[in-house]
Design an enzyme around this catalytic site. Structure first.
Site, PDB file in Angstrom:
ATOM      1  N   HIS A 126     -38.152  78.017 -63.980  1.00  0.00           N
ATOM      2  CA  HIS A 126     -39.200  76.472 -63.939  1.00  0.00           C
ATOM      3  C   HIS A 126     -38.266  76.858 -62.637  1.00  0.00           C
ATOM      4  CE1 HIS A 126     -37.498  72.600 -62.143  1.00  0.00           C
ATOM      5  NE2 HIS A 126     -38.349  71.685 -63.036  1.00  0.00           N
ATOM      6  N   ASP A 203     -29.341  79.025 -67.026  1.00  0.00           N
ATOM      7  CA  ASP A 203     -29.987  77.198 -66.750  1.00  0.00           C
ATOM      8  C   ASP A 203     -29.851  76.220 -67.790  1.00  0.00           C
ATOM      9  OD1 ASP A 203     -31.879  75.134 -66.515  1.00  0.00           O
ATOM     10  OD2 ASP A 203     -33.060  75.919 -65.348  1.00  0.00           O
ATOM     11  N   GLN A 206     -32.259  72.811 -70.711  1.00  0.00           N
ATOM     12  CA  GLN A 206     -33.389  72.468 -71.456  1.00  0.00           C
ATOM     13  C   GLN A 206     -32.775  72.455 -72.875  1.00  0.00           C
ATOM     14  OE1 GLN A 206     -35.858  70.305 -71.199  1.00  0.00           O
ATOM     15  NE2 GLN A 206     -36.261  70.908 -69.875  1.00  0.00           N
ATOM     16  N   LYS A 229     -31.320  64.886 -69.013  1.00  0.00           N
ATOM     17  CA  LYS A 229     -31.711  65.254 -69.624  1.00  0.00           C
ATOM     18  C   LYS A 229     -31.291  65.747 -71.658  1.00  0.00           C
ATOM     19  CE  LYS A 229     -34.084  68.330 -67.134  1.00  0.00           C
ATOM     20  NZ  LYS A 229     -35.362  67.861 -66.618  1.00  0.00           N
ATOM     21  N   CYS A 367     -43.464  72.456 -63.313  1.00  0.00           N
ATOM     22  CA  CYS A 367     -42.967  73.040 -62.283  1.00  0.00           C
ATOM     23  C   CYS A 367     -43.004  74.724 -62.663  1.00  0.00           C
ATOM     24  CB  CYS A 367     -41.727  72.619 -62.863  1.00  0.00           C
ATOM     25  SG  CYS A 367     -41.389  70.892 -61.301  1.00  0.00           S
TER      26      CYS A 367
END
Ligand code: PMP
Length: 409
Positions: A126, A203, A206, A229, A367
Site C-alpha cells: 500500500h 502491516d 488486511q 478494518k 493506493c
C-alpha cells in the site's frame, strides 16, 4: 463446511443496522470491507456508554470518573495484548491507525539507520508502506530494495533471498495485500530476515480482520493494524513492538503523557507504552477497539476465516462465468478479496453502475499504483467480503456486474 445457518448470519447481520438500509432504492450490498468494515451495535453502544457515563481525561485525574476512563482504556490495551498474544501489555501502543504506526517506526529508524544501510519492502505494498520508507531513505541515505511479484500476485521469494546484504536493517511487508488479497508467507520472511540480523515490521491492516495473529509465534518485531478494518471505529489502531525495540526507538511525538520529568533544560520520557502516546489519546476509540475485538472473538476468527473462504470461492467461481472477466491476484493462499477487470471496460464505470444498484465496491488503484503498473492497468474493481456477507448478495452482485457489462460494451 460452515454454512450461513451454522454461523447464524441473519442474527449477526441484525447487529449491523447499516446492512438493512437501502442505497439508491436497493438493499445495500456492502463489499468494500477492505477499505472500512461496518461497526456492530455492541461497539456503537460502547462508544455511547463511554460518552454518556465515563467521559474524562485519563492517567492524570484523581477523581472517580478519570479513574474509570483510565481503567477502561487500559482494559482495552489488555484485550488487544491477549488477542494478539503479545508478551507484555507495554508492547501495545495506541495509534491513529496503520499509517501512523508505520510512520512512528520510520521516524524511529531515522535515528538508527546509517548512510548505506538497506531496507527491503515489497512491490505489493500500500502507498502508506512505500512513501514513509522513501522519505526515510532520503533523510538517512539508506537504500530501498524491493521484492518483486509474480503474475499470480505473490512475492517472488527466490528474489527476496537475494536482496539481503550485511547492510540490511529492516524488512517491511504487508501480511495480506489489500489490492490482491494475497496472504504473504510472513513466518518464512521473518525467519529469513532474522537470520540476516534484520528487524521485521508487518502491516496487518488486511490480515487482522480475517485471521488469528499470534505475535509471539510469528516473532515479528513490529506489527501494525487499524480498528476500522476490524469492525471498530476510525481514528484508532495499534502498534505492537517488541519491548527491546520500543526501548531503543526515540519518541515519535512530544508533549503531555509521554514524559517522566520535565525541566526547562531537559526532559526524561515516560516508560512504555506512554512514551509513544503523547497528548490525550483517543480514549473512546481505544475502548471501542477493545469491544470490536471482543465481538470478533465471540464469533471466532477461525469461523470467520472458514466462512469468508467459502464466500471467496463461491464469488470467484461465479465471476469467472462472465466472459472477458480477469481476476488479478490468483494465489491459492488468499483473503476474501477479488480484484478484477472486464475486457477494456474502465473499473470506475462498472463501479458507478453497480452503485446505482446499491452495491458498494472499490474501484481504482487501491493506493497500490506499483501493482497496477506491474499489470499495466489503470485499476481494478475490488470486492472484499466480511463475515456478514452472504451468497445471495454475491448472486446479486454477479448479476449487477453482468448488467454493467451489457450496458457498457
Ligand atoms: N496498509 C494496508 C494494506 C491497507 O489496506 C491500508 C488501508 N487501506 C493501510 C495500510 C492504511 O490504513 P489506515 O488508512 O487505516 O492507516
Amino acid at each position: 463446511m460452515l454454512t450461513e445457518e451454522i454461523l447464524n448470519i441473519e442474527k449477526i447481520r441484525a447487529d449491523f443496522p447499516i446492512l438493512s438500509r437501502k442505497v439508491n432504492g436497493h438493499p445495500l450490498i456492502y463489499f468494500d470491507n477492505a477499505a472500512t468494515s461496518q461497526t456492530p451495535k455492541q461497539v456503537v453502544d460502547a462508544i455511547v456508554n463511554y460518552y454518556e457515563f465515563h467521559n474524562s481525561n485519563v492517567h492524570r485525574g484523581v477523581h472517580q470518573i478519570s479513574q474509570e476512563a483510565t481503567d477502561m482504556i487500559e482494559n482495552a490495551r489488555d484485550i488487544i495484548k491477549e488477542h494478539f498474544n503479545a508478551k507484555k501489555r507495554e508492547e501495545i501502543i495506541f495509534t491513529k491507525g496503520t499509517t501512523e504506526g508505520i510512520n512512528l517506526i520510520a521516524n524511529g529508524f531515522s535515528a538508527i539507520l546509517q548512510k548505506g544501510d538497506e531496507i527491503i519492502i515489497s512491490a505489493l505494498e500500500h502507498h502508506s508502506n512505500i512513501v514513509p520508507w522513501q522519505i526515510l531513505c532520503e533523510k538517512t541515505g539508506a537504500k530501498l530494495k524491493v521484492i518483486p511479484i509474480t503474475q499470480e500476485g505473490k512475492l517472488d521469494m527466490a528474489a527476496f533471498e537475494k536482496l539481503f546484504s550485511n547492510k540490511t536493517k529492516l524488512v517491511f511487508v504487508a501480511h495480506v495485500s489489500n489490492a490482491l488479497g494475497t496472504i504473504n508467507p510472513v513466518k518464512e520472511i521473518i525467519a529469513k530476515a532474522h537470520q540476516h540480523g534484520a528487524a521485521v515490521l508487518l502491516d496487518g491492516a488486511q490480515a487482522t480482520p480475517h485471521m488469528k495473529v499470534d505475535l509471539q509465534q510469528l516473532d515479528a518485531d513490529f506489527y501494525v493494524a487499524s480498528a476500522h478494518k476490524m469492525y471498530g471505529p476510525t481514528g484508532i489502531g495499534m502498534l505492537y513492538g517488541k519491548e527491546e525495540w520500543l526501548n531503543k526507538l526515540p519518541p515519535y511525538q512530544a508533549g503531555g503523557e509521554m514524559i517522566d520529568q520535565v525541566t526547562l533544560e531537559k526532559s526524561t520520557y515516560a516508560p512504555l507504552p506512554h512514551k509513544f502516546e503523547a497528548g490525550t489519546p483517543n480514549i473512546c476509540g481505544a475502548i471501542a477497539f477493545g469491544e470490536a475485538i471482543n465481538y470478533i472473538n465471540n464469533i471466532g476468527l477461525d469461523n470467520i476465516a472458514a466462512y469468508e473462504e467459502e464466500l471467496l470461492k463461491y464469488a470467484t467461481e461465479k465471476l469467472q462465468e462472465i466472459e472477458g472477466l480477469k481476476i488479478y491476484g490468483t494465489s491459492a493462499n488468499k483473503a476474501a478479496v477479488i480484484s478484477f477487470n472486464i475486457e477494456s471496460l474502465h473499473p470506475y464505470d462498472i463501479g458507478s453502475i453497480i452503485d446505482k444498484l446499491g452495491i458498494a465496491v472499490r474501484t481504482g488503484h487501491h493506493c497500490t499504483q506499483p501493482i497496477m503498473d506491474y499489470y499495466q492497468i489503470p485499476g481494478t474493481v475490488r470486492a472484499s467480503f466480511a463475515f456478514y456477507n452472504t451468497k445471495k448478495e454475491i448472486d446479486n452482485f454477479v448479476k449487477a456486474v453482468k448488467r454493467a457489462k451489457t450496458m457498457l460494451l
